[in-house]
Design a protein around this motif. Sequence first.
Motif, PDB file in Angstrom:
ATOM      1  N   LYS A  17       0.839  -1.206   0.000  1.00  0.00           N
ATOM      2  CA  LYS A  17       0.000   0.000   0.000  1.00  0.00           C
ATOM      3  C   LYS A  17       0.871   1.252   0.000  1.00  0.00           C
ATOM      4  CE  LYS A  17      -4.263  -1.588   2.203  1.00  0.00           C
ATOM      5  NZ  LYS A  17      -3.985  -3.010   2.436  1.00  0.00           N
ATOM      6  N   LYS A  60       2.572   1.642  -3.438  1.00  0.00           N
ATOM      7  CA  LYS A  60       1.654   2.163  -4.451  1.00  0.00           C
ATOM      8  C   LYS A  60       1.495   3.674  -4.283  1.00  0.00           C
ATOM      9  CE  LYS A  60      -3.073   1.693  -6.144  1.00  0.00           C
ATOM     10  NZ  LYS A  60      -4.433   1.248  -5.824  1.00  0.00           N
ATOM     11  N   LEU A  61       1.341   4.105  -3.027  1.00  0.00           N
ATOM     12  CA  LEU A  61       1.149   5.518  -2.729  1.00  0.00           C
ATOM     13  C   LEU A  61       2.380   6.331  -3.157  1.00  0.00           C
ATOM     14  CD1 LEU A  61      -0.917   7.378  -1.424  1.00  0.00           C
ATOM     15  CD2 LEU A  61       0.241   7.046   0.755  1.00  0.00           C
ATOM     16  N   LEU A  82       2.489   6.776  -6.918  1.00  0.00           N
ATOM     17  CA  LEU A  82       1.524   7.760  -7.409  1.00  0.00           C
ATOM     18  C   LEU A  82       2.015   9.179  -7.111  1.00  0.00           C
ATOM     19  CD1 LEU A  82      -1.824   6.006  -6.464  1.00  0.00           C
ATOM     20  CD2 LEU A  82      -1.031   6.523  -8.769  1.00  0.00           C
ATOM     21  N   PHE A  83       2.546   9.385  -5.918  1.00  0.00           N
ATOM     22  CA  PHE A  83       3.071  10.717  -5.581  1.00  0.00           C
ATOM     23  C   PHE A  83       4.281  11.056  -6.454  1.00  0.00           C
ATOM     24  CE2 PHE A  83       0.875  10.706  -1.335  1.00  0.00           C
ATOM     25  CZ  PHE A  83       0.211  11.908  -1.537  1.00  0.00           C
ATOM     26  N   LEU A 120       1.532   9.651   6.277  1.00  0.00           N
ATOM     27  CA  LEU A 120       1.139   8.459   7.032  1.00  0.00           C
ATOM     28  C   LEU A 120       1.571   8.537   8.491  1.00  0.00           C
ATOM     29  CD1 LEU A 120       1.802   5.662   4.399  1.00  0.00           C
ATOM     30  CD2 LEU A 120      -0.367   6.688   5.063  1.00  0.00           C
ATOM     31  N   ALA A 134      -3.661  13.015   6.004  1.00  0.00           N
ATOM     32  CA  ALA A 134      -3.815  12.112   4.862  1.00  0.00           C
ATOM     33  C   ALA A 134      -5.273  12.024   4.449  1.00  0.00           C
ATOM     34  CB  ALA A 134      -3.259  10.728   5.216  1.00  0.00           C
ATOM     35  N   ALA A 136      -7.006  13.385   0.989  1.00  0.00           N
ATOM     36  CA  ALA A 136      -7.728  12.443   0.123  1.00  0.00           C
ATOM     37  C   ALA A 136      -9.155  12.927  -0.118  1.00  0.00           C
ATOM     38  CB  ALA A 136      -7.731  11.055   0.759  1.00  0.00           C
ATOM     39  N   LEU A 175      -9.188  15.986  -2.384  1.00  0.00           N
ATOM     40  CA  LEU A 175      -8.835  15.613  -3.748  1.00  0.00           C
ATOM     41  C   LEU A 175     -10.006  14.946  -4.454  1.00  0.00           C
ATOM     42  CD1 LEU A 175      -6.676  15.438  -5.888  1.00  0.00           C
ATOM     43  CD2 LEU A 175      -5.766  13.409  -4.781  1.00  0.00           C
ATOM     44  N   LEU A 234      -5.267   8.530  -6.830  1.00  0.00           N
ATOM     45  CA  LEU A 234      -4.401   8.967  -5.741  1.00  0.00           C
ATOM     46  C   LEU A 234      -5.203   9.104  -4.461  1.00  0.00           C
ATOM     47  CD1 LEU A 234      -1.683   9.952  -4.711  1.00  0.00           C
ATOM     48  CD2 LEU A 234      -2.241  12.230  -5.521  1.00  0.00           C
ATOM     49  N   ALA A 237      -5.962   5.615  -3.070  1.00  0.00           N
ATOM     50  CA  ALA A 237      -4.773   4.974  -2.510  1.00  0.00           C
ATOM     51  C   ALA A 237      -4.393   5.616  -1.180  1.00  0.00           C
ATOM     52  CB  ALA A 237      -3.605   5.076  -3.500  1.00  0.00           C
ATOM     53  N   LEU A 238      -4.545   6.932  -1.101  1.00  0.00           N
ATOM     54  CA  LEU A 238      -4.181   7.658   0.117  1.00  0.00           C
ATOM     55  C   LEU A 238      -5.121   7.298   1.258  1.00  0.00           C
ATOM     56  CD1 LEU A 238      -2.397   9.742   1.431  1.00  0.00           C
ATOM     57  CD2 LEU A 238      -3.790  11.538   0.420  1.00  0.00           C
ATOM     58  N   ASP A 263      -6.931   4.588   1.489  1.00  0.00           N
ATOM     59  CA  ASP A 263      -6.694   3.182   1.796  1.00  0.00           C
ATOM     60  C   ASP A 263      -5.501   3.046   2.743  1.00  0.00           C
ATOM     61  OD1 ASP A 263      -6.822   0.431   1.688  1.00  0.00           O
ATOM     62  OD2 ASP A 263      -5.562   0.291  -0.097  1.00  0.00           O
TER      63      ASP A 263
END
Lengths: 197, 197
Positions: free
Chosen positions: A4, A7-8, A11-12, A31, A38, A42, A45, B41, B44-45, B47
């Motif tokens: 996880k 993946k994050l 993407l960043f 995190l 966070a 999210a 966004l 994004l 994922a964030l 999650d």
Amino acid sequence: MNSKIEKLIKLFAKLPRVGSRGGQRIALALLQDKTGRAANLATALLDAAENIAPCSCCGVLTDRGTICEFCRDATRANGQLCVVRDLSDVWTLEKSSVFHGRYHIIGGLLSGANGCLPQDLNIANLSERITNENITEIIFALPNTVEGKTTQHYIISAIGADNVTYSELASGVPLGGELDYIDDGTLTLAFGGRKSL
Amino acid sequence: MNSKIEKLIKLFAKLPRVGSRGGQRIALALLQDKTGRAANLATALLDAAENIAPCSCCGVLTDRGTICEFCRDATRANGQLCVVRDLSDVWTLEKSSVFHGRYHIIGGLLSGANGCLPQDLNIANLSERITNENITEIIFALPNTVEGKTTQHYIISAIGADNVTYSELASGVPLGGELDYIDDGTLTLAFGGRKSL
């Protein structure tokens, strides 16, 4: 590494000017934060991605299904229309308070290299806007590059309107510019466009 | 500017090394993208924020409610425990493949300036780990600063165990380091720790 988090970070890392190291920093900062940054980010966004869309008139990002603040503002109906590449150019011009008319975002510059073709430009409603909004002057504030000039010429021929004047931003030495740091092309343009005193 | 976009830019701008201009760039890139990067994004964030938590044993971020990959890995139970400040230090050490034991993330360095006090350090279970995991050596890989050394001394006195050896990373000239670029403090340490050939 945890999938996880991995993946994050990926993407960043793909965001402009972030990169893999920056992506790690950002993911960790979010995190490890205990104040819920966070989740806040999210949510903001997701909210923006779902509810923000280009203004159907000029292309400025605004609440989905509404006309943007510039197109709504009647004091901006001064007959001037400024053609820019994207929204960040609008923000730059707004910060300088140099322009008080309306904008039109074309969304790209014609270029064989990155595959931007005439049909990719947001100019379908330009002629309509000229008529509806009594536009008398179209000011091109596109990048001073080959692609910018090509796009500008294309748009003028595509509009084909004789009842508007077209203008572009002046080329020359920037304010505070020292001559020995100015490139030859700019110097040539500055000499060609010299003003009598 | 649209309030949703403004909020998003402010949140991005506060991330490490992004700033307001970077925040604008990132927000625009995500909102203008048509492949759904913004939603990806955000998902994922969310999650990660919901399902990632520090390992209850060592502090490495991992799936909530589970023990991390390092603490699970029996081949890493070699009696060595490396004390680091945060997860990015673990990633750095893992990339170099220099250490094959287990980690312990303390989460900060003692400092009056930023208000990090002994109770903020993640060291409550350190004595327990020494016993349970048969730790024979504790290696401090903390920053080579006053705060790093203070924290190191504090942890050694807090553990108070006589049956383990304590070590710290060597100080000196980095590989490829030219002497005229090395600061006086490092040079003093490098001279003091010189090795006979």
